[in-house]
Design a protein around this motif. Structure first.
Motif, PDB file in Angstrom:
ATOM      1  N   ILE A 121       0.751  -1.281  -0.098  1.00 19.04           N
ATOM      2  CA  ILE A 121      -0.029   0.325   0.062  1.00 19.04           C
ATOM      3  C   ILE A 121       0.929   1.284  -0.003  1.00 19.04           C
ATOM      4  O   ILE A 121       0.514   2.249  -0.922  1.00 19.04           O
ATOM      5  N   GLY A 122       1.842   1.212   0.741  1.00 22.71           N
ATOM      6  CA  GLY A 122       2.666   2.524   0.823  1.00 22.71           C
ATOM      7  C   GLY A 122       3.591   2.900  -0.465  1.00 22.71           C
ATOM      8  O   GLY A 122       3.561   3.756  -1.000  1.00 22.71           O
ATOM      9  N   GLN A 123       3.894   1.721  -1.327  1.00 24.57           N
ATOM     10  CA  GLN A 123       4.369   1.774  -2.411  1.00 24.57           C
ATOM     11  C   GLN A 123       3.424   2.299  -3.368  1.00 24.57           C
ATOM     12  O   GLN A 123       3.601   3.155  -4.462  1.00 24.57           O
ATOM     13  N   HIS A 154       3.382   5.490  -5.832  1.00 24.92           N
ATOM     14  CA  HIS A 154       3.450   5.726  -7.301  1.00 24.92           C
ATOM     15  C   HIS A 154       2.175   6.734  -7.641  1.00 24.92           C
ATOM     16  O   HIS A 154       2.486   7.658  -8.581  1.00 24.92           O
ATOM     17  N   ALA A 155       1.154   6.982  -6.769  1.00 23.78           N
ATOM     18  CA  ALA A 155       0.241   7.989  -7.029  1.00 23.78           C
ATOM     19  C   ALA A 155       0.738   9.219  -6.870  1.00 23.78           C
ATOM     20  O   ALA A 155       0.547  10.314  -7.588  1.00 23.78           O
ATOM     21  N   PHE A 156       1.673   9.427  -5.765  1.00 26.46           N
ATOM     22  CA  PHE A 156       2.315  10.773  -5.572  1.00 26.46           C
ATOM     23  C   PHE A 156       3.412  11.292  -7.078  1.00 26.46           C
ATOM     24  O   PHE A 156       3.536  12.353  -7.625  1.00 26.46           O
ATOM     25  N   ALA A 157       4.146  10.112  -7.284  1.00 27.84           N
ATOM     26  CA  ALA A 157       5.106  10.200  -8.518  1.00 27.84           C
ATOM     27  C   ALA A 157       4.350  10.490  -9.704  1.00 27.84           C
ATOM     28  O   ALA A 157       5.041  11.340 -10.447  1.00 27.84           O
ATOM     29  N   ARG A 158       3.408   9.996  -9.877  1.00 33.01           N
ATOM     30  CA  ARG A 158       2.612  10.046 -11.196  1.00 33.01           C
ATOM     31  C   ARG A 158       2.245  11.502 -11.430  1.00 33.01           C
ATOM     32  O   ARG A 158       2.040  11.961 -12.534  1.00 33.01           O
ATOM     33  N   LYS A 159       1.986  12.188 -10.310  1.00 30.43           N
ATOM     34  CA  LYS A 159       1.353  13.658 -10.265  1.00 30.43           C
ATOM     35  C   LYS A 159       2.684  14.754 -10.116  1.00 30.43           C
ATOM     36  O   LYS A 159       2.641  15.682  -9.732  1.00 30.43           O
ATOM     37  N   ASN A 160       4.176  13.898  -9.889  1.00 33.11           N
ATOM     38  CA  ASN A 160       5.041  14.645  -9.707  1.00 33.11           C
ATOM     39  C   ASN A 160       4.944  15.664  -8.350  1.00 33.11           C
ATOM     40  O   ASN A 160       5.386  16.621  -8.293  1.00 33.11           O
ATOM     41  N   PRO A 214      16.431   2.553  -2.798  1.00 35.01           N
ATOM     42  CA  PRO A 214      16.518   2.244  -4.391  1.00 35.01           C
ATOM     43  C   PRO A 214      14.975   1.824  -4.949  1.00 35.01           C
ATOM     44  O   PRO A 214      14.868   2.368  -6.016  1.00 35.01           O
ATOM     45  N   GLN A 215      14.312   1.433  -4.002  1.00 38.32           N
ATOM     46  CA  GLN A 215      12.908   1.432  -4.461  1.00 38.32           C
ATOM     47  C   GLN A 215      12.108   2.605  -4.617  1.00 38.32           C
ATOM     48  O   GLN A 215      11.399   2.725  -5.772  1.00 38.32           O
ATOM     49  N   ALA A 216      12.489   3.573  -3.614  1.00 42.42           N
ATOM     50  CA  ALA A 216      12.104   4.922  -3.753  1.00 42.42           C
ATOM     51  C   ALA A 216      12.603   5.549  -5.065  1.00 42.42           C
ATOM     52  O   ALA A 216      11.330   6.272  -5.715  1.00 42.42           O
ATOM     53  N   ARG A 217      13.648   5.560  -5.294  1.00 42.95           N
ATOM     54  CA  ARG A 217      14.136   6.204  -6.538  1.00 42.95           C
ATOM     55  C   ARG A 217      13.636   5.585  -7.585  1.00 42.95           C
ATOM     56  O   ARG A 217      13.242   6.309  -8.626  1.00 42.95           O
ATOM     57  N   ALA A 218      13.336   4.188  -7.816  1.00 45.37           N
ATOM     58  CA  ALA A 218      12.850   3.469  -8.909  1.00 45.37           C
ATOM     59  C   ALA A 218      11.141   3.802  -9.130  1.00 45.37           C
ATOM     60  O   ALA A 218      10.700   3.893 -10.337  1.00 45.37           O
ATOM     61  N   ILE A 219      10.472   4.373  -8.172  1.00 48.25           N
ATOM     62  CA  ILE A 219       9.250   4.864  -8.274  1.00 48.25           C
ATOM     63  C   ILE A 219       9.196   6.332  -8.918  1.00 48.25           C
ATOM     64  O   ILE A 219       8.398   6.570  -9.658  1.00 48.25           O
ATOM     65  N   GLY A 220       9.892   6.990  -8.584  1.00 49.31           N
ATOM     66  CA  GLY A 220      10.346   8.477  -9.184  1.00 49.31           C
ATOM     67  C   GLY A 220      11.301   9.472  -8.291  1.00 49.31           C
ATOM     68  O   GLY A 220      11.473   9.092  -7.219  1.00 49.31           O
ATOM     69  N   PRO A 221      11.908  10.245  -9.039  1.00 48.71           N
ATOM     70  CA  PRO A 221      12.575  11.202  -8.398  1.00 48.71           C
ATOM     71  C   PRO A 221      11.822  12.208  -7.277  1.00 48.71           C
ATOM     72  O   PRO A 221      12.713  12.529  -6.469  1.00 48.71           O
TER      73      PRO A 221
END
Length: 199
Positions: free
Chosen positions: A11-13, A17-23, A39-46
């Motif tokens: 759920i956290g990941q 993803h929802a936050f990363a999708r909207k920058n 590493p997983q956080a970076r893979a989801i988005g900057p």
């Protein structure tokens, strides 16, 4: 407004993803050290940054995505939760439906004394939550409940920013009780989770 997701399981990941999708900037944290999550956080988005649990709790809005039994340990980290916004995205798996005769969120509210607590983002499965909420000409719904009605507005605004359609369901013992988990069956059997505008 700063945001943190506490808990970096499915759920956290998915929320990350929802936050990363909207920058949108978001901090993620769990019991594991930040370097284990990085590493997983970076893979989801900057915009998704791993921090220590203590540092993450400095955010204005904290989203709880830990296993239900761990929420009290999170609550103990800060000496005061006054003025904090806490979004309860947890469900009781496994366990009784209503500990002490209360919906899960009412139990959480007791632990986070002084916080503005809103139940939300808990009825969508991780796989659905992680994908674009704009689908089939509509928007996925996020159901929100809180005993403090004023607390719902900023969470509804966040849900919209993330691409969801927020639906207010009243107080924790009303709407919150409708969408908290019961065994392995909850929201999807009670509600449709897709909102389509009439043409």
């Amino acid at each position: 407004m700063s945001y943190a997701i506490i808990g970096f399981g499915k759920i956290g990941q998915a929320l990350a993803h929802a936050f990363a999708r909207k920058n949108i900037d978001v901090t993620v944290a769990s019991r594991r050290p930040p370097e284990a999550l990085a590493p997983q956080a970076r893979a989801i988005g900057p915009k998704v940054v791993a921090r220590s649990l203590r540092d993450a709790l400095e955010a204005d809005t904290v989203i709880l995505a830990v296993p239900f039994g761990e929420h009290r340990e999170v609550a103990k980290i800060l000496p005061s939760w006054d003025g904090k916004m806490v979004i309860d995205a947890m469900n009781l798996f496994p366990g009784p439906d209503e500990p002490d005769g209360l919906p899960g969120s009412a139990v959480v509210a007791k632990a986070f004394t002084g916080a503005k607590l809103v139940k939300g983002f808990n009825h969508l499965g991780a796989a659905t939550l992680a994908t674009d909420p704009i689908v089939a000409g509509g928007h996925r719904v996020v159901f929100l409940s809180a005993d403090d009605e004023d607390a719902i507005a900023p969470v509804a605004a966040l849900a919209k920013q993330l691409g969801f359609t927020p639906v207010k369901l009243g107080k924790l013992n009303e709407g919150g009780a409708l969408v908290h988990a019961r065994g392995r069956t909850w929201g999807p059997l009670i509600f449709q989770d897709l909102f389509k505008k009439e043409q």
